[in-house]
Design an enzyme around this catalytic site. Structure first.
Site, PDB file in Angstrom:
ATOM      1  N   LYS A  94       0.812  -1.219   0.000  1.00  0.00           N
ATOM      2  CA  LYS A  94       0.000   0.000   0.000  1.00  0.00           C
ATOM      3  C   LYS A  94       0.845   1.269   0.000  1.00  0.00           C
ATOM      4  CE  LYS A  94      -4.452  -1.567   1.371  1.00  0.00           C
ATOM      5  NZ  LYS A  94      -4.355  -2.968   1.852  1.00  0.00           N
ATOM      6  N   GLU A 116     -10.224   6.608   2.957  1.00  0.00           N
ATOM      7  CA  GLU A 116     -11.107   5.610   3.553  1.00  0.00           C
ATOM      8  C   GLU A 116     -10.219   4.457   4.029  1.00  0.00           C
ATOM      9  OE1 GLU A 116     -10.155   5.718   0.519  1.00  0.00           O
ATOM     10  OE2 GLU A 116      -9.612   3.638   0.115  1.00  0.00           O
ATOM     11  N   SER A 372       1.594  -9.779  -0.840  1.00  0.00           N
ATOM     12  CA  SER A 372       1.236  -8.359  -0.717  1.00  0.00           C
ATOM     13  C   SER A 372       1.577  -7.752   0.639  1.00  0.00           C
ATOM     14  CB  SER A 372      -0.253  -8.183  -1.005  1.00  0.00           C
ATOM     15  OG  SER A 372      -1.021  -9.024  -0.164  1.00  0.00           O
TER      16      SER A 372
HETATM   17  C1  LIG Z   1      -5.224  -3.966   1.426  1.00  0.00           C
HETATM   18  C2  LIG Z   1      -4.491  -5.225   1.198  1.00  0.00           C
HETATM   19  C3  LIG Z   1      -4.822  -6.086   0.140  1.00  0.00           C
HETATM   20  C4  LIG Z   1      -5.995  -5.874  -0.781  1.00  0.00           C
HETATM   21  O1  LIG Z   1      -5.876  -4.764  -1.614  1.00  0.00           O
HETATM   22  P1  LIG Z   1      -5.628  -4.852  -3.175  1.00  0.00           P
HETATM   23  O2  LIG Z   1      -6.016  -3.499  -3.658  1.00  0.00           O
HETATM   24  O3  LIG Z   1      -6.482  -5.948  -3.730  1.00  0.00           O
HETATM   25  O4  LIG Z   1      -4.188  -5.124  -3.374  1.00  0.00           O
HETATM   26  C5  LIG Z   1      -4.055  -7.217  -0.054  1.00  0.00           C
HETATM   27  N1  LIG Z   1      -3.019  -7.510   0.769  1.00  0.00           N
HETATM   28  C6  LIG Z   1      -2.674  -6.712   1.809  1.00  0.00           C
HETATM   29  C7  LIG Z   1      -1.533  -7.099   2.659  1.00  0.00           C
HETATM   30  C8  LIG Z   1      -3.402  -5.546   2.047  1.00  0.00           C
HETATM   31  O5  LIG Z   1      -3.054  -4.767   3.085  1.00  0.00           O
END
Ligand SMILES: *Cc1c(COP(=O)(O)O)cnc(C)c1O
Length: 387
Positions: A94, A116, A372
């Protein structure tokens, strides 16, 4: 099987096939147009690009490594490479988007960021960038999420952000998004609406994907060869879009993995939500349904319009996994590689565990998987201590 190779370039008038667009109240049209113009100008300015690159390097810790999952690869009969967004500052991808938009806001003369947040991860990242760049941050968060995510609320306030509880509707992310957009209408001159994923009105799906493209571009450079499969989890779809963007013009198969309870692509239908036309979980009357996932970051009833498009043209495949598979995947990755990933990221891992050695993911395949985020935030949930 023939793949339609795409390039994931700038969408014409914000449209990805039949999806995307800018479905906002009259009062927000000029504001969206200004963000679009500001972003296009910044993105073609080498000075802006080098300033962002510098922050991503010296502050956010990029490039993140591409780690071979040596033990799992042997166990599964594939070559599995992990793109380590869990190692980026604040613990997920993020930060890439947030630093980009915060720099853009400052360049446009805005002094406040409005965001948000659901689980609070995007709120924490926004508060972080605001602190770094000397901007104010107002974070809208559903009352129910505030109760469930106290630690992230405390992180945001520690970073100097104001957290505004949202008491309307289901008191979760979709209501917080509505409120944040309303707050933006009331202060378009002074503030920038910093959306956390690839949804929302044009230019957000395009802009956020471009800010996340760094994931895919790095992974492509770091991969010894073009992989057979590229896989990422999909909530709103930003880490997947950024990952896919680095490989869309290759023969690599793209796979997005949704939470079963938030599977807008697999179980949704076309509709307009938060300013964009996409696929969305809704009832027969067009009421937006509640998403339900163990991973708070995937608890969103919609998905970015470009994913809806990539699914409709068959360029990317979208699969779903269950909460039980996800919990098992966190444990398996932790024990075999020494990496505790986020529940969100574990969706991608869970699909690989299920599919490896089947026609969906044949033995011998090379797979690039975007992790992610890191799993520290999820330990209470996994320990059964979640509220
Ligand atoms: C917020 C988040 C997501 C989901 O968001 P995407 O926009 O689909 O990438 C996925 N993994 C983590 C670790 C997150 O914090």
């Amino acid at each position: 099987m023939s793949l339609s190779v795409t390039t994931m370039t700038e969408p014409v008038r914000g449209r990805f096939g039949e999806f995307g667009g800018r479905f906002v109240p009259e009062s927000l049209v000029p504001a969206c147009a200004e963000v679009e113009e500001g972003f296009r100008d910044a993105w073609s300015d080498p000075l802006f690009r080098s300033e962002l690159d510098e922050l991503l390097t010296v502050y956010a810790g990029r490039p993140t490594p591409l780690t071979p999952a040596r033990n799992l690869s042997v166990q599964l009969g594939i070559t599995l490479l992990l793109k380590r967004e869990d190692l980026a500052h604040t613990g997920s991808h993020k930060i890439n988007n947030v630093l980009g938009q915060a720099l853009l806001a400052r360049r446009m003369g805005r002094t406040r960021l409005i965001a948000e947040t659901g689980a609070g991860q995007h709120g924490v990242a926004t508060a972080t960038a605001a602190a770094l760049l000397g901007l104010r941050a107002t974070i809208y968060m559903g009352e129910r999420d505030i109760e469930r995510q106290r630690l992230n609320v405390f992180r945001m306030t520690t970073l100097g952000a104001e957290v505004v509880p949202v008491t309307s509707g289901s008191r979760t992310l979709k209501d917080a998004t509505n409120e944040a957009m309303r707050a933006w209408v009331a202060d378009v001159e002074g503030s920038h609406f910093l959306l956390g994923s690839v949804g929302g009105p044009h230019p957000y799906p395009w802009m956020v994907r471009e800010f996340q493209r760094v994931i895919g571009d790095e992974a492509r450079r770091q991969s010894p060869a073009v992989p057979d499969v590229v896989v990422a989890c999909v909530g709103g779809g930003s880490n997947a879009a950024g990952t896919f963007a680095g490989f869309a013009d290759t023969g690599a198969r793209l796979v997005g993995v949704e939470a079963y309870g938030g599977a807008a692509i697999n179980r949704g239908s076309p509709g307009v939500v938060h300013g964009t036309r996409s696929l969305v979980l809704q009832d027969d009357d067009g009421q937006i349904a509640e998403a339900e996932s163990i991973a708070a970051g995937l608890d969103y009833p919609g998905v970015g319009p470009e994913h809806a498009h990539l699914a409709s043209i068959g360029r990317a495949d979208y699969r779903t996994v269950t909460d039980d598979e996800v919990v098992a995947a966190v444990g398996r990755l932790a024990r075999s590689e020494g990496i505790i990933c986020a529940l969100e990221s574990a969706h991608a891992v869970a699909w690989v565990l299920r599919a490896a050695g089947t026609p969906d993911l044949p033995s011998g395949s090379t797979v690039v998987l975007t992790l992610s985020g890191r799993g520290d935030k999820d330990m209470a949930t996994l320990a059964g201590g979640a509220a």
